[in-house]
Design an enzyme around this catalytic site. Structure first.
Site, PDB file in Angstrom:
ATOM      1  N   SER A   1      43.353  32.596  40.145  1.00 34.78           N
ATOM      2  CA  SER A   1      42.466  33.447  39.359  1.00 34.78           C
ATOM      3  C   SER A   1      43.083  33.676  37.981  1.00 34.78           C
ATOM      4  O   SER A   1      44.271  33.994  37.880  1.00 34.78           O
ATOM      5  CB  SER A   1      42.300  34.776  40.099  1.00 34.78           C
ATOM      6  OG  SER A   1      41.439  35.616  39.392  1.00 34.78           O
TER       7      SER A   1
ATOM      8  N   ASN B   1      49.948  40.452  47.735  1.00 37.67           N
ATOM      9  CA  ASN B   1      49.628  41.244  46.559  1.00 37.67           C
ATOM     10  C   ASN B   1      50.120  42.688  46.644  1.00 37.67           C
ATOM     11  O   ASN B   1      50.303  43.338  45.631  1.00 37.67           O
ATOM     12  CB  ASN B   1      48.117  41.238  46.311  1.00 37.67           C
ATOM     13  CG  ASN B   1      47.316  41.499  47.561  1.00 37.67           C
ATOM     14  OD1 ASN B   1      47.447  40.769  48.542  1.00 37.67           O
ATOM     15  ND2 ASN B   1      46.511  42.534  47.560  1.00 37.67           N
TER      16      ASN B   1
ATOM     17  N   GLN C   1      48.137  35.615  43.411  1.00 45.32           N
ATOM     18  CA  GLN C   1      49.270  36.335  42.800  1.00 45.32           C
ATOM     19  C   GLN C   1      50.415  35.383  42.479  1.00 45.32           C
ATOM     20  O   GLN C   1      51.003  35.463  41.405  1.00 45.32           O
ATOM     21  CB  GLN C   1      49.770  37.452  43.735  1.00 45.32           C
ATOM     22  CG  GLN C   1      48.758  38.555  43.979  1.00 45.32           C
ATOM     23  CD  GLN C   1      48.327  39.274  42.700  1.00 45.32           C
ATOM     24  OE1 GLN C   1      49.013  39.257  41.687  1.00 45.32           O
ATOM     25  NE2 GLN C   1      47.161  39.898  42.746  1.00 45.32           N
TER      26      GLN C   1
ATOM     27  N   CYS D   1      41.411  46.247  45.476  1.00 45.23           N
ATOM     28  CA  CYS D   1      40.129  46.360  46.161  1.00 45.23           C
ATOM     29  C   CYS D   1      40.122  47.512  47.152  1.00 45.23           C
ATOM     30  O   CYS D   1      39.090  47.865  47.675  1.00 45.23           O
ATOM     31  CB  CYS D   1      39.819  45.054  46.875  1.00 45.23           C
ATOM     32  SG  CYS D   1      40.040  43.685  45.774  1.00 45.23           S
TER      33      CYS D   1
END
Ligand code: PLP
Length: 396
Positions: A200, A152, A180, A327
């Protein structure tokens, strides 16, 4: 001018996806677990989405399990497999030093609470894991190999099919975090010998708060979320129907434009990379090149400047970028990914990530190329680190 160049952190839910989701917030609200016929529409909507996600991966629909996020899918794959493995005396996980924290922090937890042994494989200077290193790390205690499909932060695409073939030969479950990769690459879980794969929706123009774990038929890691019998008895909690419908729609739409998007994104990516290298001296591209890099990822280090400072300056010009993982935006630690690629602390601090996508156009690339050189030059002029660096270069 508002320029959003952080598509890896998240994407907007596309209008078509939102339209598909809307009825499930209102008129079609039945609980899929209820027996009356009104709930049939909710059940049917989930089945359709499961098929849409399965089609995109060349999987069977009963191998797709919806979760609350990519993070949950990662947690389930690791914790569920280790718990299962422990019964057979296997407590060893092989992963890499550049995984997302959803994997790394889960491994730390398993070490601390479950006594797991974890091998963190190193990567080379472009971020590639060696298949041979995976082979050498395997022991008779290995319960799982988990290697991300694409990174990512720097966009490096790992040799997943080769690792899959090795794990299948060694009869060790192979999980890949494709949160990703699934937004940009064609994935075939059968051809690539993938046993488990995390995804996701919000990275692919679907809604936030919904993910999925693909689990090959026959694989039975322990459950992670306990309660009711949803998701074929393997993941409890009343389904997020609108979110699941949105995920299915996003995944289906994505497949129709995957090749075109990759061509457009990689052309813009390469133009931005070339422009930065041309206009900013001592700029270092992090990660791999060409086809081995996600089509939308650009990651640079600029000697003498902190990435965080650049982010604020870019923000003042209307540009949203990142230093790496979404994050880690609240932490000022240097990126664990860049350190693993061998960058010195000061370079790992100076990184900047642009990730392009459906909101990007050519004029935005020109705009970044106009403003960034001036920002970097101004910050360097104030930086003692830059001064030291220039002195160190004298006479070289
Ligand atoms: N894995 C990778 C590689 C990611 O990039 C992310 C999010 O940035 C995640 C996992 C976590 O996904 P989610 O935001 O759905 O929890």
């Amino acid at each position: 001018m508002f320029v959003y160049l952080d598509h890896t952190a998240t994407t907007p839910t596309s209008p078509e996806v939102l339209q598909a989701m809307t009825p499930y917030f209102g008129e079609i609200f039945g609980n899929p677990s209820s027996v009356y016929s009104f709930s049939k529409k909710s059940r049917e909507a989930i089945s359709k989405a499961r098929q849409q996600v399965a089609n995109a991966l060349n999987a069977n629909s009963d191998e797709i399990y919806f979760t609350g996020s990519g993070t949950e899918a990662d947690n389930w794959a690791l914790k569920g497999t280790l718990e299962k493995g422990k019964i057979a005396g296997k407590n060893h996980i092989i992963t890499t030093a550049i995984e997302h924290h959803a994997i790394l922090h889960t491994c730390e937890y398993l070490k601390k609470v479950e006594g797991a042994e974890v091998t963190y494989l190193p990567v080379d200077s472009e971020g590639f894991v060696s298949v041979d290193d995976v082979r050498k790390a395997i022991t008779d205690k290995t319960a799982l190999v988990s290697v991300m499909f694409a990174n990512n932060e720097v966009g490096t695409i790992e040799p997943v099919a080769e690792i899959g073939a090795l794990c299948r030969e060694m009869k060790i479950p192979f999980h890949t975090d494709a949160v990703q990769a699934a937004a940009h690459l064609k994935i075939d879980v059968k051809a690539m010998n993938i046993d488990m794969l995390s995804m996701s929706a919000h990275k692919m123009y679907g809604p936030k708060g919904v993910g999925a774990l693909y689990m090959r038929k026959g694989l039975r890691p322990e459950n992670f979320v306990h309660g009711g019998a949803q998701e074929h008895g393997r993941r409890a909690s009343t389904e997020n129907i609108a979110g699941i419908v949105g995920f299915g729609a996003a995944m289906e739409i994505l497949q129709t434009r995957l090749a075109d998007d990759a061509a457009i994104n990689s052309a813009r990516r390469d133009r931005l990379i070339a422009g930065i290298l041309e206009r900013i001296p001592h700029a270092k591209l992090n990660g791999a090149t060409g086809n081995h890099r996600l089509p939308n990822n650009i990651n640079f280090s600029f000697i003498g400047v902190e990435g965080e400072t650049l982010l604020l300056d870019l923000d003042a010009k209307g540009i949203s970028a990142s230093t790496g993982s979404a994050c880690s935006s609240e932490s000022l630690d240097p990126s664990h990914v860049l350190l693993a690629l061998g960058l010195k602390h000061e370079m790992a601090h100076g990184s900047l990530r642009f990730t392009i996508g459906r909101l990007t156009d050519d004029s935005q690339i020109d705009y970044v190329l106009d403003v960034l050189p001036e920002i970097v030059a101004r910050r360097r002029a104030m930086s003692p680190l830059w001064e030291d660096y220039m002195k160190s270069q004298e006479g070289k």
